[in-house]
Design an enzyme around this catalytic site. Structure first.
Site, PDB file in Angstrom:
ATOM      1  N   LYS A   1      -7.423 -12.328   6.136  1.00  0.00           N
ATOM      2  CA  LYS A   1      -6.975 -11.599   7.330  1.00  0.00           C
ATOM      3  C   LYS A   1      -8.094 -10.695   7.868  1.00  0.00           C
ATOM      4  O   LYS A   1      -8.370 -10.669   9.069  1.00  0.00           O
ATOM      5  CB  LYS A   1      -5.747 -10.774   6.933  1.00  0.00           C
TER       6      LYS A   1
ATOM      7  N   VAL B   1       0.835  -1.212   0.000  1.00  0.00           N
ATOM      8  CA  VAL B   1       0.000   0.000   0.000  1.00  0.00           C
ATOM      9  C   VAL B   1       0.869   1.261   0.000  1.00  0.00           C
ATOM     10  O   VAL B   1       0.644   2.197  -0.773  1.00  0.00           O
ATOM     11  CB  VAL B   1      -0.946  -0.006   1.225  1.00  0.00           C
TER      12      VAL B   1
ATOM     13  N   GLU C   1      -7.595   2.154   2.383  1.00  0.00           N
ATOM     14  CA  GLU C   1      -7.220   1.905   0.982  1.00  0.00           C
ATOM     15  C   GLU C   1      -8.095   0.801   0.409  1.00  0.00           C
ATOM     16  O   GLU C   1      -8.508  -0.105   1.136  1.00  0.00           O
ATOM     17  CB  GLU C   1      -5.731   1.562   0.882  1.00  0.00           C
TER      18      GLU C   1
ATOM     19  N   LEU D   1      -7.130  -0.716  -2.700  1.00  0.00           N
ATOM     20  CA  LEU D   1      -6.326  -1.144  -3.851  1.00  0.00           C
ATOM     21  C   LEU D   1      -6.380  -2.649  -4.019  1.00  0.00           C
ATOM     22  O   LEU D   1      -6.275  -3.383  -3.039  1.00  0.00           O
ATOM     23  CB  LEU D   1      -4.859  -0.746  -3.645  1.00  0.00           C
TER      24      LEU D   1
ATOM     25  N   PHE E   1     -17.552  -9.719  -8.728  1.00  0.00           N
ATOM     26  CA  PHE E   1     -17.217 -10.636  -7.633  1.00  0.00           C
ATOM     27  C   PHE E   1     -18.206 -11.794  -7.501  1.00  0.00           C
ATOM     28  O   PHE E   1     -18.513 -12.247  -6.407  1.00  0.00           O
ATOM     29  CB  PHE E   1     -17.049  -9.872  -6.309  1.00  0.00           C
TER      30      PHE E   1
ATOM     31  N   LYS F   1     -13.834  -0.058   5.720  1.00  0.00           N
ATOM     32  CA  LYS F   1     -12.798  -0.889   5.096  1.00  0.00           C
ATOM     33  C   LYS F   1     -13.068  -2.376   5.353  1.00  0.00           C
ATOM     34  O   LYS F   1     -13.121  -3.186   4.428  1.00  0.00           O
ATOM     35  CB  LYS F   1     -11.431  -0.482   5.667  1.00  0.00           C
TER      36      LYS F   1
ATOM     37  N   ASP G   1      11.000   3.252   5.314  1.00  0.00           N
ATOM     38  CA  ASP G   1      10.806   1.889   5.822  1.00  0.00           C
ATOM     39  C   ASP G   1      12.000   1.549   6.703  1.00  0.00           C
ATOM     40  O   ASP G   1      13.127   1.926   6.380  1.00  0.00           O
ATOM     41  CB  ASP G   1      10.709   0.900   4.650  1.00  0.00           C
TER      42      ASP G   1
ATOM     43  N   CYS H   1      -5.583 -10.025   2.156  1.00  0.00           N
ATOM     44  CA  CYS H   1      -6.608  -9.139   2.732  1.00  0.00           C
ATOM     45  C   CYS H   1      -7.879  -9.842   3.187  1.00  0.00           C
ATOM     46  O   CYS H   1      -8.245  -9.757   4.357  1.00  0.00           O
ATOM     47  CB  CYS H   1      -6.950  -8.055   1.719  1.00  0.00           C
TER      48      CYS H   1
ATOM     49  N   LYS I   1      -3.846 -14.692  -7.228  1.00  0.00           N
ATOM     50  CA  LYS I   1      -4.579 -14.194  -8.388  1.00  0.00           C
ATOM     51  C   LYS I   1      -3.553 -13.797  -9.446  1.00  0.00           C
ATOM     52  O   LYS I   1      -2.353 -13.739  -9.139  1.00  0.00           O
ATOM     53  CB  LYS I   1      -5.495 -13.039  -8.016  1.00  0.00           C
TER      54      LYS I   1
END
Ligand code: UGA
Length: 439
Positions: A270, A11, A155, A157, A256, A211, A30, A267, A327
């Site tokens: 989790k 992200v 986000e 994304l 979807f 989210k 980072d 994602c 994917k």
């Protein structure tokens, strides 16, 4: 305008590179020094379409994009600080330690107004707690007069299309209590807003929950259609037609609703787990989301039975797995259905040969216990195979040369877990065909 981004994971990196390419001066930070060294040399730690090119352009022009491993420098560089650090989920609990570490550094180091924008996926209430932490640190430093805002800016994304999702998102959600923060963040997103992207301003808690709720709802759609696919197999219906029929209803929508081997990635698994855990802690039962997690697990197991049944897999049979990433267009293997499928097949003592255009290195590195023969191309992966299984729908797997494959396989069985092919076509090429919810 200057922006600092803390965390150069998926992200943070996409956000940083895209903002720089839109004309903002970005400093990405980072604590992983090797990663920063590589990034300074233009080497990306992940594969994401267009990201490398964009980064190369920004670096070549030697403007607007820089990297550092010094969080203090990132805090002083700009009055707008994005937090995009990882928040792993362990036992249905989202670990927010990394987010609070950054908030702490901000509270200790800041010397003027800061807008802290949290992009990490965090439990509801985290933004408010971050605020309290920074306020208490300023108090300890005797600097309560320093102003700051903390907002939630989730986000949305998708890996594989993250650059496009950033430049032209469906919506921008800003969870804030202060007008100053909203105005400033709108300036950061001026390019997107000028394209007509809607901005939804809410309180921080609603943004944080939007989210999780979005990801859980998308995961629910997938598990729902996967279960309908299983039903289709028992009653001569075709799930692709069923999904089309459902999707034409605007209230449902056609996105979807693609059946497959079960959802994976960093994602959905989790976030569904963390959402259930969060609700439980607050005394609320999310039985639908809980059922989705269970359904997805069972569906992956069902894929192993499907393969074994289709090809009558026995000890020492060889199965070819095409696609290891969760994917296409990514090298990410986290929670990839390929892991559950390969583990299941190895458990049945079958041999597994695999090919993936991008994800084999990650599989080798992170799953060394899985005894897989990695191949350099589709043909060698399929040679002497008793069953070819298409697990990830990479573009190159949609143009397989079945004539050639028929010559090299031991047994012509094709299990298409993404329904890429017309069953009649594959059968006409002399293969036994098995899809998901299609006859
Ligand atoms: C997902 C969301 O789509 C993003 O909006 C969100 O920002 C991101 O999680 C995140 O929280 O960071 P991502 O995990 O990259 O994005 O991938 P998706 O395209 O959503 O796919 C997730 C899984 O669902 C994949 O395994 C995919 O194969 C599967 N899937 C998706 C299906 O089986 N059927 C479908 O119809 C769609």
């Amino acid at each position: 305008m200057d922006v600092s981004i803390i965390g150069t994971g998926y992200v943070g990196l996409v956000t940083g590179v895209c903002l720089a390419s839109l004309g903002i001066n970005v400093l990405c930070c980072d604590r992983d020094e090797d990663k920063i060294k590589a990034l300074k040399n233009g080497i990306l730690p992940i594969y994401e379409p267009y990201l490398g090119k964009l980064m190369e352009n920004c670096l070549r022009k030697n403007e607007r994009l820089d990297f550092t491993s010094d969080t203090k420098q990132a805090v002083s560089h700009s009055n707008i600080i994005f937090i995009a650090v990882n928040t792993p989920t362990v036992d249905n609990k989202c670990d927010v330690e990394n987010v609070f570490d950054v908030a702490k550094t901000i509270g200790i180091e800041m010397e003027g107004y800061k807008l802290v924008v949290n992009k990490s996926t965090v439990p509801v209430g985290t933004v408010r707690q971050m605020k309290e932490l920074i306020r208490s640190l300023l108090y300890q430093r005797g600097k309560n007069d320093l102003e700051f805002d903390v907002v939630s800016n989730p986000e949305f994304l998708r890996e594989g299309s993250a650059v496009d999702d950033f430049i032209n998102p469906d919506r921008i959600i800003i969870g804030a209590d202060s007008e100053r923060a909203v105005d400033l963040l709108k300036q950061v997103y001026a390019s997107q807003i000028s394209l007509g992207v809607p901005v939804l301003v809410t309180g921080p808690e609603s943004a944080e929950l939007a989210k999780y709720a979005s990801n859980a709802f998308l995961a629910t759609k997938i598990s729902f259609i996967n279960e309908i696919a299983n039903l289709c197999e028992q009653c001569n219906a075709n799930v692709l037609d069923v999904a089309l029929g459902m999707g034409m209803d605007k209230r449902i929508g056609d996105k979807f609703l693609r059946p497959g081997p079960g959802f994976g990635g960093s994602c959905f698994p989790k976030d569904t787990g963390a959402l259930v855990g969060m609700a439980e802690k607050l005394g609320t039962e999310l039985s639908i989301v809980r059922a989705v997690i269970e359904s997805n697990k069972k569906h992956k197991e069902k894929m192993v039975s499907k393969i074994c049944k289709a090809a009558e897999i026995k000890e020492k049979s060889t199965v070819t797995v095409l696609g290891l990433s969760f994917k296409p267009d990514t090298d990410d293997i986290r929670e990839s259905p390929a892991i559950a499928i390969i583990s299941g097949l190895l458990g049945k003592k079958a041999g597994v040969k695999a090919y993936d255009p991008m994800a084999m290195d990650n599989f080798r590195k992170f799953l060394p216990h899985l005894d897989v023969t990695y191949c350099t191309d589709v043909l060698s992966a399929c040679t002497r195979s008793h069953c070819i299984v298409l697990v990830t729908e990479w573009e190159q797997f949609s143009k397989l040369d079945f004539k050639q494959l028929k010559k090299v396989v031991e047994k012509p069985v094709f299990v298409d877990l993404r329904n890429v092919y017309d069953p009649a076509y594959v059968r006409s090429m002399g293969f036994k065909y098995e899809g998901v919810g299609v006859k």
